[in-house]
Design a protein around this motif. Structure first.
Motif, PDB file in Angstrom:
ATOM      1  N   MET A 145       0.846  -1.185   0.000  1.00  0.00           N
ATOM      2  CA  MET A 145       0.000   0.000   0.000  1.00  0.00           C
ATOM      3  C   MET A 145       0.882   1.236   0.000  1.00  0.00           C
ATOM      4  O   MET A 145       1.776   1.390   0.827  1.00  0.00           O
ATOM      5  N   GLU A 146       0.620   2.135  -0.958  1.00  0.00           N
ATOM      6  CA  GLU A 146       1.373   3.371  -1.047  1.00  0.00           C
ATOM      7  C   GLU A 146       0.470   4.553  -0.703  1.00  0.00           C
ATOM      8  O   GLU A 146      -0.755   4.459  -0.776  1.00  0.00           O
ATOM      9  N   LEU A 147       1.093   5.661  -0.321  1.00  0.00           N
ATOM     10  CA  LEU A 147       0.339   6.889  -0.099  1.00  0.00           C
ATOM     11  C   LEU A 147       1.238   8.072  -0.405  1.00  0.00           C
ATOM     12  O   LEU A 147       2.465   7.952  -0.465  1.00  0.00           O
ATOM     13  N   LEU A 148       0.617   9.220  -0.617  1.00  0.00           N
ATOM     14  CA  LEU A 148       1.335  10.465  -0.863  1.00  0.00           C
ATOM     15  C   LEU A 148       0.959  11.463   0.214  1.00  0.00           C
ATOM     16  O   LEU A 148      -0.205  11.546   0.632  1.00  0.00           O
ATOM     17  N   VAL A 149       1.940  12.236   0.650  1.00  0.00           N
ATOM     18  CA  VAL A 149       1.721  13.266   1.663  1.00  0.00           C
ATOM     19  C   VAL A 149       2.055  14.614   1.055  1.00  0.00           C
ATOM     20  O   VAL A 149       3.120  14.786   0.450  1.00  0.00           O
ATOM     21  N   PHE A 150       1.147  15.562   1.209  1.00  0.00           N
ATOM     22  CA  PHE A 150       1.366  16.925   0.743  1.00  0.00           C
ATOM     23  C   PHE A 150       1.238  17.864   1.933  1.00  0.00           C
ATOM     24  O   PHE A 150       0.240  17.818   2.657  1.00  0.00           O
ATOM     25  N   GLY A 151       2.232  18.710   2.119  1.00  0.00           N
ATOM     26  CA  GLY A 151       2.195  19.660   3.215  1.00  0.00           C
ATOM     27  C   GLY A 151       3.072  19.238   4.373  1.00  0.00           C
ATOM     28  O   GLY A 151       3.556  18.099   4.437  1.00  0.00           O
ATOM     29  N   HIS A 152       3.268  20.160   5.302  1.00  0.00           N
ATOM     30  CA  HIS A 152       4.199  19.923   6.398  1.00  0.00           C
ATOM     31  C   HIS A 152       3.564  20.072   7.769  1.00  0.00           C
ATOM     32  O   HIS A 152       4.134  19.621   8.761  1.00  0.00           O
ATOM     33  N   GLN A 153       2.378  20.696   7.848  1.00  0.00           N
ATOM     34  CA  GLN A 153       1.710  20.858   9.136  1.00  0.00           C
ATOM     35  C   GLN A 153       0.258  21.265   8.886  1.00  0.00           C
ATOM     36  O   GLN A 153      -0.196  21.353   7.760  1.00  0.00           O
ATOM     37  N   GLY A 154      -0.464  21.492   9.990  1.00  0.00           N
ATOM     38  CA  GLY A 154      -1.865  21.878   9.879  1.00  0.00           C
ATOM     39  C   GLY A 154      -2.799  20.705  10.082  1.00  0.00           C
ATOM     40  O   GLY A 154      -2.377  19.597  10.437  1.00  0.00           O
ATOM     41  N   ALA A 155      -4.080  20.946   9.883  1.00  0.00           N
ATOM     42  CA  ALA A 155      -5.069  19.880  10.022  1.00  0.00           C
ATOM     43  C   ALA A 155      -4.744  18.734   9.064  1.00  0.00           C
ATOM     44  O   ALA A 155      -4.397  18.961   7.905  1.00  0.00           O
ATOM     45  N   LYS A 156      -4.848  17.507   9.565  1.00  0.00           N
ATOM     46  CA  LYS A 156      -4.525  16.326   8.768  1.00  0.00           C
ATOM     47  C   LYS A 156      -5.766  15.897   7.984  1.00  0.00           C
ATOM     48  O   LYS A 156      -6.825  15.695   8.565  1.00  0.00           O
ATOM     49  N   VAL A 157      -5.609  15.754   6.670  1.00  0.00           N
ATOM     50  CA  VAL A 157      -6.732  15.367   5.807  1.00  0.00           C
ATOM     51  C   VAL A 157      -6.482  13.958   5.282  1.00  0.00           C
ATOM     52  O   VAL A 157      -5.519  13.720   4.546  1.00  0.00           O
ATOM     53  N   LEU A 158      -7.327  13.027   5.672  1.00  0.00           N
ATOM     54  CA  LEU A 158      -7.255  11.644   5.212  1.00  0.00           C
ATOM     55  C   LEU A 158      -8.077  11.544   3.938  1.00  0.00           C
ATOM     56  O   LEU A 158      -9.311  11.636   3.971  1.00  0.00           O
TER      57      LEU A 158
END
Length: 226
Positions: free
Chosen positions: A1-14
């Motif tokens: 399973m892969e995922l991508l993360v965008f951003g460095h802080q703030g509210a976490k959006v799943l």
């Protein structure tokens, strides 16, 4: 399973993908770009998940009982692997469940089943009862029904929800449902909205003109509601 993360802080959006999407879909549809200013300012951090629809609800050669069992395993992966990863990388107290189309179903089902884990739900063009037959859309479980199906179908289990602790968590959640006026699951969205109202759960149901089940509409929705 892969995922991508965008951003460095703030509210976490799943972020859950659509039926045919993958972990890179949210970027390819331009939704990451539509949220770029919020991401760059540190208001949002996106965690874009991969998809198992081809092994679960859309795996038509597999027995329906096995389809829902595979879906439960996917949910356990999100709860036991992805969300702890999100918490380890980002201590922000707000987690948002979000998705488009089948991704909206995933986001809503997870948030309604585990409301203590989320502060907000944003669901675009969702279908919240996979057993419905509407237009060209069939019952994705071919008539199969058991307790697991019931407890993974928001418009089925929410009317019977009586646990005040879970209801209070739901009542504190910011819930946003968006659907097009010509989308096939408009009535299903209205039914879900009615259930939430009857349970005393504040929420917003936004009905857009036309058939809004497309990337161009979702890009505009993201800028407004996330």
């Amino acid at each position: 399973m892969e995922l991508l993360v965008f951003g460095h802080q703030g509210a976490k959006v799943l972020v859950f993908p659509t039926r045919d999407g993958s972990f890179w879909e949210y970027e390819s549809l331009g939704l990451v770009e539509s949220l770029a200013s919020k991401i760059e300012a540190g208001h949002l951090q996106l965690f874009c998940l991969d998809n198992l629809a081809g092994e679960t609800f859309y795996c038509f050669w597999r027995d329906p009982a096995e389809r829902i069992r595979r879906h439960v395993l996917f949910e356990e992966y999100v709860l036991n692997e992805v969300m702890p990863l999100m918490g380890a990388r980002n201590p922000h107290p707000c987690t948002i469940a979000h998705g488009c189309s089948l991704g909206a179903y995933h986001a809503a089902t997870l948030a309604f089943r585990h409301p203590h884990l989320f502060r907000k739900l944003v669901a675009f063009s969702g279908r919240y009862d996979l057993t419905l037959r509407v237009e060209c859309f069939d019952d994705l479980l071919a008539g199969y029904y058991d307790d697991t199906v019931y407890f993974h179908t928001p418009s089925h289990f929410l009317p019977g929800l009586t646990c005040e602790d879970r209801l209070n968590h739901l009542r504190r959640m910011d819930i946003v449902l968006v659907i097009g006026a010509e989308d096939p699951f408009l009535d299903n969205n209205r039914h879900l909205s009615q259930i939430l109202t009857e349970k005393g759960v504040p929420h917003a149901l936004h009905v857009w003109d036309g058939r809004a089940h497309r990337g161009s509409a979702w890009r505009m929705m993201a800028g407004l509601y996330i």
